[in-house]
Design a protein around this motif. Structure first.
Motif, PDB file in Angstrom:
ATOM      1  N   PRO A 158       0.814  -1.225   0.000  1.00 34.86           N
ATOM      2  CA  PRO A 158       0.000   0.000   0.000  1.00 34.86           C
ATOM      3  C   PRO A 158       0.844   1.269   0.000  1.00 34.86           C
ATOM      4  N   PHE A 159       2.070   1.199   0.541  1.00 34.16           N
ATOM      5  CA  PHE A 159       2.938   2.368   0.536  1.00 34.16           C
ATOM      6  C   PHE A 159       3.245   2.826  -0.887  1.00 34.16           C
ATOM      7  N   THR A 160       3.303   1.889  -1.824  1.00 32.76           N
ATOM      8  CA  THR A 160       3.574   2.242  -3.217  1.00 32.76           C
ATOM      9  C   THR A 160       2.564   3.253  -3.727  1.00 32.76           C
ATOM     10  N   TYR A 161       1.308   3.004  -3.463  1.00 29.86           N
ATOM     11  CA  TYR A 161       0.244   3.846  -4.009  1.00 29.86           C
ATOM     12  C   TYR A 161       0.132   5.167  -3.256  1.00 29.86           C
ATOM     13  N   SER A 162       0.326   5.136  -1.958  1.00 30.83           N
ATOM     14  CA  SER A 162       0.272   6.397  -1.214  1.00 30.83           C
ATOM     15  C   SER A 162       1.459   7.290  -1.569  1.00 30.83           C
ATOM     16  N   LEU A 163       2.650   6.706  -1.726  1.00 29.09           N
ATOM     17  CA  LEU A 163       3.828   7.502  -2.072  1.00 29.09           C
ATOM     18  C   LEU A 163       3.703   8.080  -3.477  1.00 29.09           C
ATOM     19  N   ASN A 164       3.243   7.280  -4.423  1.00 26.48           N
ATOM     20  CA  ASN A 164       3.056   7.785  -5.781  1.00 26.48           C
ATOM     21  C   ASN A 164       2.008   8.889  -5.824  1.00 26.48           C
ATOM     22  N   ALA A 165       0.942   8.737  -5.050  1.00 28.19           N
ATOM     23  CA  ALA A 165      -0.134   9.727  -5.077  1.00 28.19           C
ATOM     24  C   ALA A 165       0.333  11.077  -4.528  1.00 28.19           C
ATOM     25  N   VAL A 166       0.992  11.076  -3.358  1.00 26.53           N
ATOM     26  CA  VAL A 166       1.436  12.357  -2.788  1.00 26.53           C
ATOM     27  C   VAL A 166       2.559  12.966  -3.620  1.00 26.53           C
ATOM     28  N   ALA A 167       3.400  12.120  -4.240  1.00 27.10           N
ATOM     29  CA  ALA A 167       4.474  12.650  -5.090  1.00 27.10           C
ATOM     30  C   ALA A 167       3.908  13.289  -6.352  1.00 27.10           C
ATOM     31  N   LEU A 168       2.939  12.636  -6.983  1.00 26.25           N
ATOM     32  CA  LEU A 168       2.306  13.229  -8.163  1.00 26.25           C
ATOM     33  C   LEU A 168       1.605  14.531  -7.807  1.00 26.25           C
ATOM     34  N   ASN A 169       0.940  14.546  -6.658  1.00 24.63           N
ATOM     35  CA  ASN A 169       0.236  15.756  -6.235  1.00 24.63           C
ATOM     36  C   ASN A 169       1.202  16.923  -6.032  1.00 24.63           C
ATOM     37  N   GLU A 170       2.379  16.653  -5.500  1.00 24.61           N
ATOM     38  CA  GLU A 170       3.350  17.720  -5.238  1.00 24.61           C
ATOM     39  C   GLU A 170       4.111  18.122  -6.492  1.00 24.61           C
ATOM     40  N   PHE A 171       4.658  17.179  -7.208  1.00 22.03           N
ATOM     41  CA  PHE A 171       5.598  17.506  -8.283  1.00 22.03           C
ATOM     42  C   PHE A 171       4.920  17.804  -9.613  1.00 22.03           C
ATOM     43  N   TYR A 172       3.610  17.699  -9.679  1.00 22.97           N
ATOM     44  CA  TYR A 172       2.900  18.166 -10.864  1.00 22.97           C
ATOM     45  C   TYR A 172       2.366  19.581 -10.671  1.00 22.97           C
ATOM     46  N   ASP A 173       2.734  20.213  -9.555  1.00 25.11           N
ATOM     47  CA  ASP A 173       2.379  21.611  -9.360  1.00 25.11           C
ATOM     48  C   ASP A 173       3.222  22.483 -10.300  1.00 25.11           C
ATOM     49  N   LYS A 174       2.686  23.647 -10.641  1.00 19.36           N
ATOM     50  CA  LYS A 174       3.344  24.502 -11.638  1.00 19.36           C
ATOM     51  C   LYS A 174       4.694  25.024 -11.167  1.00 19.36           C
ATOM     52  N   ARG A 175       4.942  25.063  -9.864  1.00 16.75           N
ATOM     53  CA  ARG A 175       6.226  25.584  -9.400  1.00 16.75           C
ATOM     54  C   ARG A 175       7.367  24.603  -9.666  1.00 16.75           C
TER      55      ARG A 175
END
Length: 485
Positions: A158-175
Motif C-alpha cells: 500500500p505504501f507504493t500507491y500512497s507515495l506515488n499519489a502524494v508525489a504526483l500531487n506535489e511535483f505536478y504543481d506549476k512551481r
C-alpha cells in the motif's frame, strides 16, 4: 524549502514519505484496541448476539471521524509549514491521500489482530507487515533497484500507491515546471519522479487513491471472515462422556416449543431440567504462584461438583466468599472462555450444546449493565428483538414486552431513562428488576442469577424476591431459575 532542483525535490520526497509513515503508525493503535475487544466479541458471538459483520461495520463507521480528525490535524500542521505546493486544491488532494492511507492502515492492522488474536502474536505480525510494506513501498528501495522477482511486492505494498499519489500531487504543481531535460522528461518535477522510480502520469493519482480505498475494503472483508470463523485462542475444553445423541431429537426437545406459538401474550417455551455431574474446572497456574513454589501446571477451582436443577424450582447456590459459586454458574452457563472443564452437563438428558443452550437460557449478572441513554421500554425492546426467534412477529413481541413490564412492575417506569448508577436514573432495586426483565423477555427456559440481591437493602431485596416468585407463578412454574446467594 527551495524547489528549483532535483536535489530539492529529494528533500520533499523525504518529508512526504515521513508523513505517510506517521499516518501508518497511527493506524497501528488498532492492534491493541482490537485484541482488547475480541474476548467480548467472542462471548457475544457464542451467545448468537453479535455477528462479525455487525461488529466490524460499527467499528469502521465510528473510526471514520477519528481518521478524518487525525489526518486533518497532521495535514494542517505540516502542509504549509514544510512548504508544499501552496494551491488549496493540492492541500485537499494530499489530505485525501493521507485519509485513504489511514483507513487502509487501520483496516490492515485490524485484520492482523483478528487473525493473531493474542497481543504477542499481533505485535509480531504487525511489525513484520510494517517492515514489509515500508521496504517494498518504493522509497527505501527504488522500484528500479528491486530484483525482478520482487516487483510483485512493490505493487502489493500500500505504501507504493500512497507515495506515488502524494508525489504526483506535489511535483505536478506549476512551481516544479522548470524546464529540465532528462531521459524523456521535460520538467524538474518529472525528473524527481523519474529519479525515484515513481509513476510519471497524473491520472495515476486517482488510481492510487482508489487502490488505497480498495485495500481498505478488502482488509475489512477479510476481517469479517476472521471474526466469523476463527475462535478464541483461550477456548475452553469441555470433556463430555461418550453418548450417542441425535441432533434433531435434541433440537426438537429444546426448541420445539417455538413451532406452534399460542395466541396469547405468553410465549411458549419448553420446561427443562439441568443435571451436571463431576464438574471440575482448571486454569493455567498463574505466574505469581509459580514464583512462590507452585509446581502444578493447572490450578483447580472446582472439584467434582454434581447437582440438578428441576423445572419450576428456584434453586439457591450458597457458600462462603471464594467458594466458587460464580465460577460454577459461569461454567454451567457456558460463559467461561478460558480454562479447562471436565465432567458432564445434560439438558433433559442430552449433553449440553452451547450454541443451542445460549438460546434457551438467560443470565442475570451481579453487576447491572445497561445503556444509560435508553429508557426502560427501549432496553426491553432491544433485548426482545435481538433474542426472540424470527417466528415471533412484531405484534406478539411487543405484547410480551408489555406483559413482562407489568409482571416486574416496570410499567410506571417505561419512559424513565436508565441513567448512570449512583448519579441519575433508576435506583439499585429498579436496575436489578430491569436486569431480570431483560432476560425474561427472551423467554428462556433456564435463568441463572448471580447474587440478585447483593447491595440492596432489606426492602429492595424483598421486592426482587417477590418478582422472582411472581415470575414463577405467572409462567406456570416452567422457568428454572438458579440464584447464587
Amino acid at each position: 524549502m527551495n524547489h528549483n532542483t532535483v536535489y530539492d525535490g529529494n528533500k520533499f520526497m523525504g518529508s512526504l514519505f515521513m508523513g505517510i509513515a506517521v499516518v501508518n503508525f497511527n493506524g497501528m493503535t488498532e492492534l491493541a484496541m482490537t485484541v482488547k475487544r475480541l474476548p467480548t466479541f467472542y462471548k457475544q458471538r457464542e451467545l448468537l448476539g453479535l455477528p462479525g459483520w455487525a461488529s466490524l461495520c460499527s467499528i469502521f463507521v465510528v473510526n471514520i471521524p477519528m481518521s478524518l480528525m487525525e489526518t486533518g490535524l497532521w495535514t494542517c500542521t505540516t502542509y504549509y509549514s514544510i512548504g508544499y505546493a501552496p494551491s488549496p486544491i493540492r492541500f485537499f488532494q494530499q489530505f485525501l491521500v493521507l485519509f485513504a492511507m489511514h483507513q487502509m492502515s487501520t483496516s490492515l492492522y485490524r485484520l492482523i489482530a483478528s487473525i493473531g488474536r493474542t497481543q504477542v502474536m499481533v505485535n509480531m505480525l504487525g511489525i513484520q507487515a510494517l517492515i514489509a510494506i515500508l521496504i517494498l513501498g518504493g522509497f527505501v528501495i527504488s522500484k528500479d533497484d528491486l530484483r525482478p522477482w520482487l516487483h510483485w511486492g512493490y505493487w502489493a505494498s500500500p505504501f507504493t500507491y500512497s507515495l506515488n499519489a502524494v508525489a504526483l500531487n506535489e511535483f505536478y504543481d506549476k512551481r516544479w515546471a522548470t524546464v529540465f531535460h532528462f531521459e524523456n522528461v521535460n520538467t524538474t518535477g518529472e525528473a524527481v519522479l523519474k529519479v525515484r522510480g515513481l509513476i510519471n502520469e497524473w491520472h495515476w493519482y486517482w488510481v492510487c487513491v482508489g487502490v488505497l480505498f480498495g485495500f481498505s475494503l478488502i482488509f475489512n472483508l477479510l476481517s469479517i471472515f476472521a471474526l466469523e470463523f476463527l475462535n478464541s485462542p483461550k477456548e475452553h475444553h469441555l470433556k463430555v462422556k461418550p453418548r450417542k445423541v441425535q441432533d434433531i431429537e435434541y433440537n426438537d426437545q429444546v426448541c420445539g416449543g417455538w413451532k406452534n406459538p399460542t395466541d396469547g401474550g405468553n410465549l411458549p417455551f419448553q420446561p427443562l431440567s439441568l443435571v451436571f455431574s463431576q464438574i471440575s474446572y482448571f486454569v493455567d497456574m498463574p505466574r505469581e504462584m509459580r514464583k512462590h513454589g507452585a509446581t502444578e501446571e493447572r490450578l483447580q477451582l472446582l472439584r467434582d461438583v454434581s447437582g440438578a436443577f428441576r423445572p419450576g424450582v428456584l434453586t439457591a447456590l450458597m457458600g462462603v466468599t471464594g467458594a466458587g459459586k460464580t465460577t460454577l454458574l459461569d461454567v454451567l452457563a457456558g460463559r467461561k472462555t478460558g480454562g479447562y472443564i471436565e465432567g458432564t452437563i445434560n439438558v433433559e438428558g442430552y449433553p449440553k450444546r452451547q450454541e443451542i443452550f445460549s438460546r434457551i437460557s438467560g443470565y442475570c449478572e451481579q453487576t447491572d449493565i445497561h445503556s444509560p441513554y435508553l429508557t426502560v421500554y427501549e432496553s426491553l425492546q432491544f433485548s426482545a428483538y435481538l433474542r426472540l426467534p424470527t417466528e415471533v412477529n412484531s405484534h406478539k413481541r411487543d405484547m410480551f414486552v408489555e406483559e413482562v413490564m407489568e409482571l416486574i412492575e416496570l410499567t410506571d417506569l417505561r419512559n424513565a431513562m436508565v441513567g448512570i448508577p449512583g448519579v441519575t436514573g433508576l435506583s439499585a432495586e429498579q436496575r436489578k428488576r430491569l436486569t431480570i426483565a431483560v432476560e425474561l423477555v427472551a423467554s428462556p427456559s433456564i435463568i441463572f442469577m448471580d447474587e440478585p440481591t447483593t447491595g440492596l437493602d432489606a426492602r429492595a431485596a424483598a421486592i426482587v424476591h417477590s418478582k422472582k416468585d411472581s415470575e414463577h407463578r405467572a409462567h406456570g412454574g416452567l422457568h428454572n431459575s438458579s440464584a447464587k446467594h
